[in-house]
Structure formats: C-alpha cells, structure tokens
Scaffold this motif. Structure first.
Motif, short mmCIF file in Angstrom:
data_model
loop_
_atom_site.label_atom_id
_atom_site.label_comp_id
_atom_site.label_asym_id
_atom_site.label_seq_id
_atom_site.Cartn_x
_atom_site.Cartn_y
_atom_site.Cartn_z
N UNK A 47 -43.84 -32.46 -37.46
CA UNK A 47 -44.84 -33.49 -37.25
C UNK A 47 -46.05 -33.20 -38.14
N UNK A 48 -46.42 -31.92 -38.17
CA UNK A 48 -47.41 -31.46 -39.14
C UNK A 48 -47.26 -29.96 -39.28
N UNK A 49 -47.56 -29.46 -40.46
CA UNK A 49 -47.32 -28.04 -40.73
C UNK A 49 -48.22 -27.57 -41.87
N UNK A 50 -48.52 -26.29 -41.88
CA UNK A 50 -49.28 -25.74 -43.01
C UNK A 50 -48.31 -25.23 -44.06
N UNK A 51 -48.81 -25.09 -45.28
CA UNK A 51 -47.96 -24.60 -46.37
C UNK A 51 -47.45 -23.20 -46.03
N UNK A 52 -48.33 -22.40 -45.48
CA UNK A 52 -47.99 -21.02 -45.14
C UNK A 52 -46.85 -20.98 -44.12
N UNK A 53 -46.96 -21.80 -43.09
CA UNK A 53 -45.94 -21.84 -42.05
C UNK A 53 -44.60 -22.28 -42.63
N UNK A 54 -44.66 -23.26 -43.53
CA UNK A 54 -43.44 -23.74 -44.14
C UNK A 54 -42.82 -22.66 -45.03
N UNK A 55 -43.68 -21.92 -45.68
CA UNK A 55 -43.24 -20.81 -46.54
C UNK A 55 -42.43 -19.81 -45.74
N UNK A 56 -42.97 -19.41 -44.60
CA UNK A 56 -42.26 -18.42 -43.78
C UNK A 56 -40.99 -18.99 -43.18
N UNK A 57 -41.06 -20.25 -42.82
CA UNK A 57 -39.89 -20.89 -42.23
C UNK A 57 -38.75 -20.96 -43.22
N UNK A 58 -39.06 -21.33 -44.46
CA UNK A 58 -38.02 -21.50 -45.47
C UNK A 58 -37.58 -20.17 -46.07
N UNK A 59 -38.43 -19.16 -45.92
CA UNK A 59 -38.10 -17.85 -46.50
C UNK A 59 -36.80 -17.30 -45.93
N UNK A 60 -36.48 -17.68 -44.69
CA UNK A 60 -35.26 -17.19 -44.04
C UNK A 60 -34.02 -17.62 -44.82
N UNK A 61 -34.00 -18.89 -45.23
CA UNK A 61 -32.83 -19.38 -45.95
C UNK A 61 -32.99 -19.28 -47.47
N UNK A 62 -34.22 -19.32 -47.92
CA UNK A 62 -34.49 -19.26 -49.37
C UNK A 62 -35.57 -18.24 -49.67
N UNK A 63 -35.23 -16.99 -49.72
CA UNK A 63 -36.24 -15.94 -49.86
C UNK A 63 -37.02 -16.02 -51.16
N UNK A 64 -36.52 -16.74 -52.13
CA UNK A 64 -37.21 -16.75 -53.42
C UNK A 64 -38.01 -18.01 -53.69
N UNK A 65 -38.14 -18.82 -52.66
CA UNK A 65 -38.96 -20.02 -52.79
C UNK A 65 -40.43 -19.60 -52.80
N UNK A 66 -41.13 -19.95 -53.87
CA UNK A 66 -42.51 -19.49 -54.01
C UNK A 66 -43.50 -20.29 -53.19
N UNK A 67 -44.56 -19.62 -52.76
CA UNK A 67 -45.60 -20.29 -51.98
C UNK A 67 -46.26 -21.39 -52.81
N UNK A 68 -46.46 -21.11 -54.08
CA UNK A 68 -47.09 -22.10 -54.96
C UNK A 68 -46.25 -23.37 -55.02
N UNK A 69 -44.96 -23.21 -55.00
CA UNK A 69 -44.08 -24.37 -55.04
C UNK A 69 -44.23 -25.21 -53.79
N UNK A 70 -44.38 -24.53 -52.67
CA UNK A 70 -44.60 -25.25 -51.41
C UNK A 70 -45.88 -26.09 -51.51
N UNK A 71 -46.94 -25.45 -51.94
CA UNK A 71 -48.21 -26.17 -52.08
C UNK A 71 -48.05 -27.35 -53.03
N UNK A 72 -47.48 -27.08 -54.18
CA UNK A 72 -47.33 -28.14 -55.18
C UNK A 72 -46.52 -29.29 -54.62
N UNK A 73 -45.48 -28.94 -53.90
CA UNK A 73 -44.59 -29.99 -53.42
C UNK A 73 -45.23 -30.78 -52.29
N UNK A 74 -45.93 -30.11 -51.41
CA UNK A 74 -46.59 -30.83 -50.32
C UNK A 74 -47.67 -31.75 -50.88
#
Lengths: 144, 144
Positions: A38-65
């Motif tokens: 419903x709503x999420x922070x970039x940081x929270x999404x980073x940790x959530x996705x790190x489980x399945x994609x450990x190499x997904x960068x935080x900067x990419x999350x920010x850029x994409x959001x």
DNA sequence: TTGAAATTGATAAACTGTCTCAAAATGATA
DNA sequence: TATCATTTTGAGACAGTTTATCAATTTCAA
C-alpha cells in the motif's frame, strides 16, 4: 504473479516508450513487488527484495520508485526523515490524517471533498490528474 | 521591532518557565525573525540571520525552531527533502492548484473543503492544526 | 547479430538534521 | 551586585537518507 498487474505494467510501458527508457528485469521486479504494497519506503523494499535478489542495488530501488512517480503509478510522501512511496493504483486514492506527535497515519476518503476539488479546479480552468491532501494535528491519545 | 510580538513572546516565556529553560538573546532574535514569516526552513533562516548575526549557529536555529514547536508557536512540516516551520499565528491558509506541464501555481481557498476536513478529523478523533492540499493537473492553456 | 543508448550495482558524495562539548550566558539567590 | 549551579551556545563531528558517479552490463531498434 508476474502477469498479475497487467494494467499497471501497461502504464509503465507507455511511460517508458514516451521517454526513450527501457524495460528491464529490475523494473518489472520492483513494480510487481511495489504493487503488492500500500505504501513502502525504498529502504524497506531493499531489504524485502534482498532475500530473492541479493544484488539489487539500493540506488536502483530509489531510481525505479521515482520513475514510478513520474509514470503516475506511485506518489512520494515525505514524512519524518523518510520518504514513503504510495501505491496510487492499488486502491482508490486515499488521503491522510497525520498525528504530529506520534506519527500515526490514518487514511481516509471523502467523496464530497473530491467533488469540491473538481469544482475549484474547473473554476480555474484546470483538469485534475492527482491530488494530495494531508491533515496534520493531534490524535485523540496525544491530545491528552 | 523587538517588542512587536508581545503575545507570542509571552507564550514563549511561559513555556520556558514551565520547563526550566532560559530566555536568551538568540531565542528572542529568532522568534522575532520567525514571526515575520509564514513558513521558513531552518537553513533559510540561517542565511537570513547571518547578515546581522554572522555567528549564530545553524544548530541553534534548529534547536530554537524545535523549541517553538514544543511551545506551540510553530509547526514542523516535511516538504520535499526539507522541513518547513510554519508560523502558527498566521491563519490565512491557502491551497494550491499546480499545473504539471508549465508549473504554474494558482492559490485558492475553499471554506467548504476546510469544513469537511474538520469533519473528517473529528470523526477520527483528530484535532487539526494545519493541512496541505495540492491539486495536480493541467491548466487550460496546457491542455491544448 | 550488432551497436548506440540506457541501466545497473557499488560506492562516494551531498544533504538535512542531531549530537558533543568546552566556553559563555542566564537567572535565582545571597 | 556578586556568586554560581544550570542552561545555552557555536562549531564541527556525526548519522541517516537520497542522489551522483562511472565502468560494466543490458536493452532494443535496425
């Protein structure tokens, strides 16, 4: 699961097409994860996705959001020291009541207000695409 | 000028008294500067006051503005990546219509909307202090 | 398949706001 | 007014969040 959010993916693709941007594995992945929230922070999404994609960068999350915001799929809301990205398409639009003391957030919808907004806009020659309404104050618990 | 804001100074003094805090030259100075604004960031106030008081520290500005919030004279709002401190004693609140194409901003007020906001807040046990309403869309010129 | 253009990941850097602490100012009391 | 415990200040260090950088990789139109 990947083809669950067809409509939103279409919106994203249209935005990408219009701006000479490209559809990447990460953008698909982040979109699908984002639309489940419903709503999420970039940081929270980073940790959530790190489980399945450990190499997904935080900067990419920010850029994409931020890209999703440009595409109208998300809306950024700055609160405290963090930015929350709201899922605009998930539900109908909701506005926020925010307690300035305990940071509690209550979501609400009010058709009458939305109607009056349209009225104000029309009177000024505007066509509304989105809006943001935030009421700041004290919740019942913090008032005492 | 220093004795222009007698009422607010009184509020501050009462707060200081209640909390074993002291009245300083800086607090008086910052209060008077703050009350001339409708809303301002700590950084902006820092630069503004630097002209007359080059040695006023940024940390002092932050501390003092937060003190004003505690005293009920100011209210912090997170806007973009910055925090704006609203002058609570200023009442004439205005909302914004923003054209997403040409960035034109039209200010408006609507009593009916404000009334409905109060209603929503009351229904949720909130007491509103301030609010923010922004309508995003296209102005008449950009729609064509 | 190729290659120009966009994107990524890792990390450095920027930015905003808070914390630290020695020195200075305040104000209650004598 | 002098004293002095307490609070405040200024300067910079520090912490948390977001953006910029850049070589390597990926995308997608031709």
């Amino acid at each position: 699961m990947a083809n669950k959010h067809v409509k939103e993916m279409q919106v994203l693709k249209e935005h990408l097409g219009k701006h000479q941007l490209k559809l990447t594995r990460q953008r698909e992945l982040i979109l699908n994860a984002f639309l489940r929230q419903e709503h999420i922070t970039a940081e929270a999404m980073y940790h959530q996705l790190a489980k399945s994609d450990p190499h997904l960068g935080l900067a990419t999350i920010y850029r994409t959001l931020n890209l999703f915001c440009d595409a109208g799929l998300a809306q950024a809301r700055h609160f405290g020291s963090q930015t929350k990205y709201d899922n605009v398409s998930h539900k109908g639009h909701h506005d926020h009541l925010i307690c300035t003391s305990c940071d509690q957030i209550v979501e609400f919808e009010n058709e009458e207000i939305e109607r009056l907004q349209e009225e104000v806009a029309a009177r000024n020659g505007f066509t509304i695409k989105t809006h943001r309404l935030e009421l700041y104050g004290l919740c019942s618990r913090c008032r005492h």
